[in-house]
Design a protein around this motif. Structure first.
Motif, PDB file in Angstrom:
ATOM      1  N   GLU A 262      -1.005  -2.155   1.300  1.00 38.61           N
ATOM      2  CA  GLU A 262      -0.761  -1.923   2.731  1.00 38.61           C
ATOM      3  C   GLU A 262      -0.266  -3.188   3.416  1.00 38.61           C
ATOM      4  O   GLU A 262       0.644  -3.129   4.267  1.00 38.61           O
ATOM      5  CB  GLU A 262      -2.047  -1.437   3.395  1.00 38.61           C
ATOM      6  CG  GLU A 262      -2.489  -0.045   2.963  1.00 38.61           C
ATOM      7  CD  GLU A 262      -3.849   0.344   3.516  1.00 38.61           C
ATOM      8  OE1 GLU A 262      -4.254   1.513   3.318  1.00 38.61           O
ATOM      9  OE2 GLU A 262      -4.520  -0.513   4.140  1.00 38.61           O
ATOM     10  N   LEU A 263      -0.834  -4.328   3.076  1.00 33.63           N
ATOM     11  CA  LEU A 263      -0.412  -5.584   3.692  1.00 33.63           C
ATOM     12  C   LEU A 263       1.022  -5.941   3.313  1.00 33.63           C
ATOM     13  O   LEU A 263       1.799  -6.407   4.155  1.00 33.63           O
ATOM     14  CB  LEU A 263      -1.361  -6.715   3.282  1.00 33.63           C
ATOM     15  CG  LEU A 263      -2.756  -6.678   3.907  1.00 33.63           C
ATOM     16  CD1 LEU A 263      -3.681  -7.673   3.212  1.00 33.63           C
ATOM     17  CD2 LEU A 263      -2.694  -6.964   5.400  1.00 33.63           C
ATOM     18  N   ILE A 264       1.378  -5.730   2.059  1.00 35.63           N
ATOM     19  CA  ILE A 264       2.745  -6.008   1.631  1.00 35.63           C
ATOM     20  C   ILE A 264       3.724  -5.099   2.358  1.00 35.63           C
ATOM     21  O   ILE A 264       4.789  -5.537   2.827  1.00 35.63           O
ATOM     22  CB  ILE A 264       2.864  -5.865   0.102  1.00 35.63           C
ATOM     23  CG1 ILE A 264       2.082  -6.994  -0.594  1.00 35.63           C
ATOM     24  CG2 ILE A 264       4.326  -5.884  -0.332  1.00 35.63           C
ATOM     25  CD1 ILE A 264       1.995  -6.846  -2.089  1.00 35.63           C
ATOM     26  N   ALA A 265       3.371  -3.830   2.500  1.00 34.17           N
ATOM     27  CA  ALA A 265       4.239  -2.898   3.221  1.00 34.17           C
ATOM     28  C   ALA A 265       4.356  -3.292   4.694  1.00 34.17           C
ATOM     29  O   ALA A 265       5.448  -3.221   5.283  1.00 34.17           O
ATOM     30  CB  ALA A 265       3.699  -1.471   3.084  1.00 34.17           C
ATOM     31  N   HIS A 266       3.240  -3.702   5.293  1.00 37.30           N
ATOM     32  CA  HIS A 266       3.272  -4.123   6.700  1.00 37.30           C
ATOM     33  C   HIS A 266       4.235  -5.283   6.906  1.00 37.30           C
ATOM     34  O   HIS A 266       5.058  -5.270   7.835  1.00 37.30           O
ATOM     35  CB  HIS A 266       1.869  -4.534   7.152  1.00 37.30           C
ATOM     36  CG  HIS A 266       1.868  -5.342   8.417  1.00 37.30           C
ATOM     37  ND1 HIS A 266       1.995  -4.772   9.665  1.00 37.30           N
ATOM     38  CD2 HIS A 266       1.791  -6.699   8.622  1.00 37.30           C
ATOM     39  CE1 HIS A 266       1.990  -5.727  10.588  1.00 37.30           C
ATOM     40  NE2 HIS A 266       1.862  -6.896   9.980  1.00 37.30           N
TER      41      HIS A 266
END
Length: 343
Positions: A262-266
């Motif tokens: 999720e953090l990478i996508a954000h």
């Protein structure tokens, strides 16, 4: 005692919550901070305690720690060592104060050395480079307001060198538990996490947080590409075996890998938004930050307090510098202003 499995209950509620056999989450209050609390993790073996992070050195945090340890039939005198994930005051300061009182060992990531030495050096202003950089980023008004905040006495009181420096790959043995220190620069240059592979636990500090994204780009000695460092550290953690996420802020969650994704996508989406602002004509980090939305409430930059506006501009610059490194933007300094341009 029932295991703490990251329920919807208020994670900041005081107490000692067992997250695994012999491991307890202890939330400690923060002063005037939107995060409200920091999780300190207590590792128990016989009559011996090791704590991961320590909390802010305020009376309320000390009282909460004393009460939590008393529930476990211990006191701070039983703490043998602090393993600190990074040098920020809410993680490090109380360890410094307790060491003065009881003499326990304090350990910190080796990558924090330059920032800590600058912070405690006499006749040095650890904010000087950061304020200069804010002006370079087009946020001179923020720099002027922040320059009036006196911090020297607080820094002297709360910071000292650790007893030893942790390096990537170090193994810390506590009873039958082995923690692997993993360098995860990004949030700070010397951030480390501690991976208990046998128990499938990751003590993640501020590197991986379950509900918010860690701030990037604010420290006395900044790396050339802090967001690139952070994303590289996320990828490194993603390559390790999955584990329960034991964060510094927020509830325990089942999977580090899921949150890393999720953090990478954000940040991928944020990079696109940042690039689009430059294409529309915003050229300084301050101008770009003014076009973006902040926090989960989608606030404007002007809705934030002065400190969080500074963090927002610094983080925007980190995204812009990564876009430059990726060849998606160019960067030039003109008359004391750093300008970002579309290629």
């Amino acid at each position: 005692m029932a295991l703490d499995n990251g329920s919807s209950d208020d994670w900041t509620a005081p107490g000692a919550f067992e997250v695994a056999p012999g491991v307890y989450r202890v939330p400690l209050p923060l002063p005037n901070d939107g995060l409200r609390a920091v999780n300190v993790y207590v590792l128990r073996h016989g009559d011996d305690l090791v704590l991961i992070d320590s909390g802010w050195a305020i009376a309320e945090a000390r009282a909460a720690l004393d009460t939590a340890l008393e529930k476990l039939d211990f006191s701070v005198k039983d703490v043998r060592r602090f393993l600190v994930t990074h040098v920020h005051r809410d993680h490090y300061a109380q360890a410094v104060h307790l060491r003065r009182e009881f003499g326990m060992q304090v350990s910190l990531g080796a990558g924090e050395r330059r920032n800590l030495e600058l912070t405690i050096a006499p006749d040095q202003d650890p904010m000087a480079d950061q304020l200069h950089r804010l002006r370079l980023l087009g946020a001179g008004d923020l720099a002027d307001r922040l320059s009036t905040i006196a911090t020297d006495s607080e820094l002297t009181k709360d910071f000292e060198l650790p007893d030893d420096w942790l390096h990537d790959g170090d193994e810390i043995v506590h009873g039958d538990r082995t923690l692997h220190a993993v360098e995860t620069p990004g949030h700070t240059r010397g951030h480390v996490v501690f991976h208990d592979t046998e128990s499938h636990l990751l003590f993640a500090g501020d590197h991986v947080l379950p509900a918010i994204t860690p701030s990037i780009g604010f420290e006395p000695v900044l790396s050339a590409n802090p967001l690139g460092d952070f994303l590289g550290s996320l990828a490194l953690v993603r390559q390790r075996p999955d584990a329960r996420l034991l964060p510094a802020h927020g509830p325990v969650t089942p999977s580090v890998h899921a949150r890393v994704d999720e953090l990478i996508a954000h940040h991928g989406a944020r990079l696109d938004e940042t690039e689009a602002a430059v294409v529309r004509g915003a050229h300084s980090a301050h101008q770009v930050a003014s076009q973006l939305r902040w926090t989960r409430r989608a606030l404007k930059l002007t809705d934030l307090d002065v400190f969080n506006r500074m963090l927002a501009v610094s983080e925007t610059a980190a995204h812009l510098d990564l876009l430059v490194a990726q060849g998606r933007l160019t960067r030039t300094d003109v008359d004391g202003l750093r300008c970002y341009l579309d290629v």
